[in-house]
Design an enzyme around this catalytic site. Structure first.
Site, PDB file in Angstrom:
ATOM      1  N   CYS A  83       0.903  -1.208   0.127  1.00  0.00           N
ATOM      2  CA  CYS A  83       0.486  -0.276  -0.226  1.00  0.00           C
ATOM      3  C   CYS A  83       0.984   1.229   0.144  1.00  0.00           C
ATOM      4  O   CYS A  83       0.943   2.563  -0.503  1.00  0.00           O
ATOM      5  CB  CYS A  83      -0.942  -0.238   0.982  1.00  0.00           C
ATOM      6  SG  CYS A  83      -0.158   0.253   2.552  1.00  0.00           S
ATOM      7  N   HIS A 371      -2.164   1.327   6.786  1.00  0.00           N
ATOM      8  CA  HIS A 371      -2.439   1.333   5.796  1.00  0.00           C
ATOM      9  C   HIS A 371      -1.935   2.474   5.322  1.00  0.00           C
ATOM     10  O   HIS A 371      -2.825   3.361   5.812  1.00  0.00           O
ATOM     11  CB  HIS A 371      -4.018   0.966   5.585  1.00  0.00           C
ATOM     12  CG  HIS A 371      -3.981   0.994   4.260  1.00  0.00           C
ATOM     13  ND1 HIS A 371      -3.695   0.118   2.910  1.00  0.00           N
ATOM     14  CD2 HIS A 371      -5.292   1.159   3.576  1.00  0.00           C
ATOM     15  CE1 HIS A 371      -4.358  -0.210   2.088  1.00  0.00           C
ATOM     16  NE2 HIS A 371      -5.029   0.713   2.029  1.00  0.00           N
ATOM     17  N   ASN A 393      -7.623   5.344  -2.371  1.00  0.00           N
ATOM     18  CA  ASN A 393      -7.269   3.539  -2.059  1.00  0.00           C
ATOM     19  C   ASN A 393      -6.544   2.466  -2.830  1.00  0.00           C
ATOM     20  O   ASN A 393      -7.220   3.220  -4.903  1.00  0.00           O
ATOM     21  CB  ASN A 393      -8.698   2.209  -1.482  1.00  0.00           C
ATOM     22  CG  ASN A 393      -8.068   2.010  -0.702  1.00  0.00           C
ATOM     23  OD1 ASN A 393      -6.607   1.233   0.379  1.00  0.00           O
ATOM     24  ND2 ASN A 393      -8.787   1.159   0.148  1.00  0.00           N
TER      25      ASN A 393
END
Length: 452
Positions: A83, A371, A393
């Site tokens: 991520c 994250h 995202n």
């Protein structure tokens, strides 16, 4: 006598265990009432999250934002912990698409992942050499052995890797099965690196450099077989939105970066965090919080949440996305794509309370950054105060709200931890804080686990 009776009633075994008498008293907390039976029956065949959905908060958050960065497309990290890399590249991707009016574009995450894993292998092996005189049960050696490598990371990886190796379009080094699903590859690399670590600890100092290079050659071969050969030169054609060819040139990864981005990622950005467990206005450095051994540990300026928002709003207003990290799993409604502390009512379901604040959650390992995503929007009220935020995202376009997550400002306060901002959006008083000597924190500090 009353005190003696109270003490007797709470008696436990001499070693602090649960005595039969204590168990008898504890077990009376479940009486089998109609309410308790109803909850027990429901929990027997339903998830806690499903039963804790707050019926008073079912409506979707308004999706209008007063200020939003121009972005295009949603990426997908699949079954990997990259991520941090997707987020960093997405920040740069938004700039490139906007600057050159591209119909769409995506950098190769696989290319930078390749060198990330190679550099992390070297970081680990050199750290083992550096600590070879420490005993195996030393805290630092123990931490290294537990964390030889992984595909999680921080923005320091984005900056160090890109400045050293450049970037390439996704077409020049596409994803492979192993880059999309990294667990087995990581397992193999951990086996080898731990094996190598034991060997290096027993070697004479004069022999370690040559042996480490041979070890890295083996790691490189495994990475090529899993991820492919990273290109040193490639051809790329740029099109405009009408499909017309604008240019067709041959690039190296570094020349491609210089032509289309050209920023000094290592010196043009500042990472700010909101950690109420530590003093605000101080700079913190985390040992081994880097991806490249010859890079630098990343520095964090700890700020009150209001100052973090000030920087984020300034960046969004100027159409500049940011690297953003948070505790994404808390109160996330995956169906709606919202992060809202009122999404779930666990307290009512279990008829108890959860009173810890952000500081206490961090201190007890109940919360921490997990994250990274790309902060792209804020909705301000008439007084200029934020009502909600939105992040892009990297879980695919079908995830959340069109690939994004919308968070309330209250959730932002409680579960946002770090934002990386260009220095031009940072006031002078905060930049001045960087003149301090950083406070060094250990690599195992819970606030700085790799973001995945």
């Amino acid at each position: 006598m009353l005190m003696a009776g109270a003490l007797g009633a709470s008696a436990q075994t001499k070693n602090g265990g649960i005595s039969p008498e204590m168990l008898s008293r504890i077990s009376k907390s479940y009486t089998g009432s109609a309410e308790q039976k109803a909850v027990k029956n429901a929990l027997a065949s339903n998830s806690i999250a499903a039963l804790a959905i707050n019926a008073d908060n079912l409506s979707m958050i308004d999706t209008h934002f007063s200020h939003r960065v121009k972005t295009q497309g949603i990426t997908d990290q699949k079954s990997s912990g990259r991520c941090w890399l997707f987020t960093g590249l997405n920040v740069l991707r938004a700039k490139m698409i906007d600057k050159y009016d591209l119909p769409g574009f995506e950098f190769s995450q696989n290319y930078n992942s390749f060198y990330d894993l190679l550099e992390k292998s070297n970081l680990f092996l050199q750290a083992i050499i550096d600590t070879r005189d420490l005993p195996m049960d030393d805290r630092k050696v123990d931490w290294l052995m537990k964390n030889p490598i992984g595909d999680g990371g921080q923005f320091t990886g984005v900056s160090n890797l890109i400045m050293k190796y450049g970037v390439v379009p996704k077409s020049a080094m596409p994803e492979t099965y192993q880059s999309n699903s990294t667990s087995n590859m990581a397992m193999i690399l951990k086996w080898k690196l731990r094996e190598y670590a034991l060997e290096l600890r027993e070697m004479k100092p004069a022999q370690t450099a040559a042996r480490k290079e041979a070890m890295l050659s083996e790691i490189y071969r495994i990475l090529v077989e899993c991820l492919g050969v990273p290109p040193t030169e490639f051809e790329w054609t740029r099109y405009d939105k009408a499909g017309n060819v604008v240019s067709c040139k041959t690039y190296t990864p570094k020349s491609f970066y210089e032509e289309y981005i050209g920023e000094d990622l290592e010196n043009n950005y500042i990472m700010v965090m909101n950690d109420p467990t530590r003093e605000y206005g101080k700079v913190y450095e985390i040992e081994y919080d880097r991806h490249v051994y010859d890079g630098e540990n990343w520095l964090y300026v700890n700020l009150p949440i209001e100052r973090v928002k000030e920087l984020a709003i300034a960046s969004i207003k100027d159409n500049t996305a940011m690297y953003f990290s948070c505790d994404v799993g808390k109160f996330m409604d995956r169906t709606k794509g919202t992060l809202d502390v009122n999404n779930f009512d666990y307290a009512s379901l279990f008829r108890t309370s959860f009173p810890m604040d952000k500081k206490q959650r961090i201190q007890t390992y109940s919360s921490g950054s997990s994250h990274a995503m790309t902060l792209i929007a804020v909705d301000l009220d008439a007084e200029g105060q934020p009502k909600k935020w939105m992040v892009e995202n990297s879980w695919g376009a079908s995830s959340g709200y069109k690939g994004n997550l919308i968070m309330t400002d209250e959730w932002f306060n409680e579960y946002m931890f770090r934002v990386v901002v260009e220095k031009k959006y940072v006031p002078a008083d905060i930049l001045k804080m960087l003149d301090q000597k950083p406070i060094l924190l250990p690599a195992w500090d819970p606030m700085f686990a790799p973001e995945e």
